[in-house]
Design a protein around this motif. Structure first.
Motif, short mmCIF file in Angstrom:
data_model
loop_
_atom_site.label_atom_id
_atom_site.label_comp_id
_atom_site.label_asym_id
_atom_site.label_seq_id
_atom_site.Cartn_x
_atom_site.Cartn_y
_atom_site.Cartn_z
N LEU A 60 -7.43 -2.41 -7.12
CA LEU A 60 -6.12 -2.18 -6.52
C LEU A 60 -5.53 -3.47 -5.97
CD1 LEU A 60 -6.73 1.15 -4.56
CD2 LEU A 60 -5.85 0.83 -6.89
N LYS A 61 -6.39 -4.36 -5.50
CA LYS A 61 -5.95 -5.67 -5.02
C LYS A 61 -6.91 -6.71 -5.58
CE LYS A 61 -4.51 -8.27 -0.92
NZ LYS A 61 -3.15 -8.50 -1.44
N GLN A 62 -6.39 -7.62 -6.35
CA GLN A 62 -7.22 -8.64 -6.98
C GLN A 62 -7.93 -9.51 -5.93
OE1 GLN A 62 -7.93 -9.06 -10.20
NE2 GLN A 62 -6.60 -7.38 -10.87
N PRO A 63 -9.06 -10.10 -6.29
CA PRO A 63 -9.79 -10.96 -5.36
C PRO A 63 -8.90 -12.02 -4.73
CG PRO A 63 -11.14 -10.54 -7.29
CD PRO A 63 -9.79 -9.94 -7.57
N GLU A 64 -9.06 -12.18 -3.44
CA GLU A 64 -8.20 -13.10 -2.68
C GLU A 64 -8.99 -13.71 -1.54
OE1 GLU A 64 -4.44 -12.41 0.28
OE2 GLU A 64 -4.25 -11.55 -1.75
N ASP A 65 -8.70 -14.95 -1.22
CA ASP A 65 -9.37 -15.64 -0.12
C ASP A 65 -8.61 -15.44 1.19
OD1 ASP A 65 -11.55 -16.81 -1.49
OD2 ASP A 65 -10.25 -18.38 -2.28
N ALA A 96 0.83 -1.21 0.00
CA ALA A 96 0.00 0.00 0.00
C ALA A 96 0.86 1.26 0.00
CB ALA A 96 -0.93 0.00 1.21
N LYS A 97 1.94 1.24 0.77
CA LYS A 97 2.86 2.38 0.79
C LYS A 97 3.42 2.66 -0.60
CE LYS A 97 4.72 1.93 5.49
NZ LYS A 97 5.96 1.68 6.27
N ALA A 98 3.76 1.59 -1.31
CA ALA A 98 4.35 1.74 -2.65
C ALA A 98 3.36 2.39 -3.62
CB ALA A 98 4.79 0.38 -3.18
N MET A 99 2.07 2.24 -3.33
CA MET A 99 1.04 2.84 -4.18
C MET A 99 0.68 4.25 -3.73
SD MET A 99 -1.40 -0.50 -4.72
CE MET A 99 -2.41 0.27 -5.97
#
Length: 218
Positions: free
Chosen positions: A96-101, A63-66
């Motif tokens: 921003l973050k792909q779907p993840e379980d 997140a910091k990198a973004m």
């Protein structure tokens, strides 16, 4: 999985540069207690009298990198995370973050709306229906500060089936739109033509602001 979750605010998460200081701050200001999450020692939860209401963690390097500063992330319920994320892209949003379980918890993704406000979508794996009435020290209101209220309304209306319920003036330069998905999910999208331009010069960002219900001040 609960049936009635589309468009409901299900979870909140604080990503901070100093978890210890954040814990002390919210304990004092809101009256929350804290406890760890057994599945991950780096993740902790804020706890109201009714139970856990939010998580908090160190702001991830990703997140910091973004360019993300410390922030509150709001999780909105959907029946299908992958389908909703794809639909958001079609509407002009960004994944921003792909779907993840998250094992034994559910599936999520992090999105950015066309005006660049960030939020998450979430499909829980646990049973149970969301509350209709927030209890003390639970989240009770959600406000979207945006540069385009009409555009935001159309985006969220299409994505979550939210509807405009009323509008009200709160100042000469404000044009709020109050909408709700249900009694438990009110939100307000607001902008101020002059005020927004002024805030932009001091680092204004479109964003979601969750609000907690507190006992009256003594």
């Amino acid at each position: 999985m609960p049936n009635n979750i589309r468009g409901r605010f299900l979870w909140h998460e604080l990503m901070t540069s100093n978890p210890k200081a954040a814990s002390a701050f919210y304990k004092k200001v809101v009256g929350w207690k804290t406890e760890g999450w057994p599945a991950d020692p780096s993740y902790n939860m804020f706890v109201a009298p009714s139970g856990p209401v939010a998580g908090y963690m160190l702001l991830p390097e990703e997140a910091k990198a973004m360019g993300a500063p410390p922030n509150w992330l709001t999780y909105i319920g959907v029946p299908d995370v992958d389908e909703t994320a794809s639909h958001a892209e079609e509407l002009g949003g960004e994944i921003l973050k792909q779907p993840e379980d998250i094992p034994d918890v559910g599936r999520f993704a992090v999105l950015r709306d066309p005006q660049e406000a960030v939020f998450a979508i979430f499909r829980p794996s646990m049973e149970g229906e969301p509350k209709d009435t927030p209890e003390m020290r639970e989240f009770s209101w959600h406000e979207l500060a945006t540069t385009d209220p009409a555009g935001a309304l159309e985006f969220y209306r299409t994505l979550f089936a939210w509807e405009k319920t009323e509008a009200m003036e709160i100042g000469p330069s404000s044009a709020p739109i109050r909408c709700s998905a249900s009694a438990a999910s009110p939100w307000e999208a607001s902008t101020a033509r002059c005020r927004t331009c002024r805030r932009r010069r001091t680092g204004f960002r479109t964003r979601w602001w969750p609000t907690r219900r507190r006992p009256p001040a003594r």
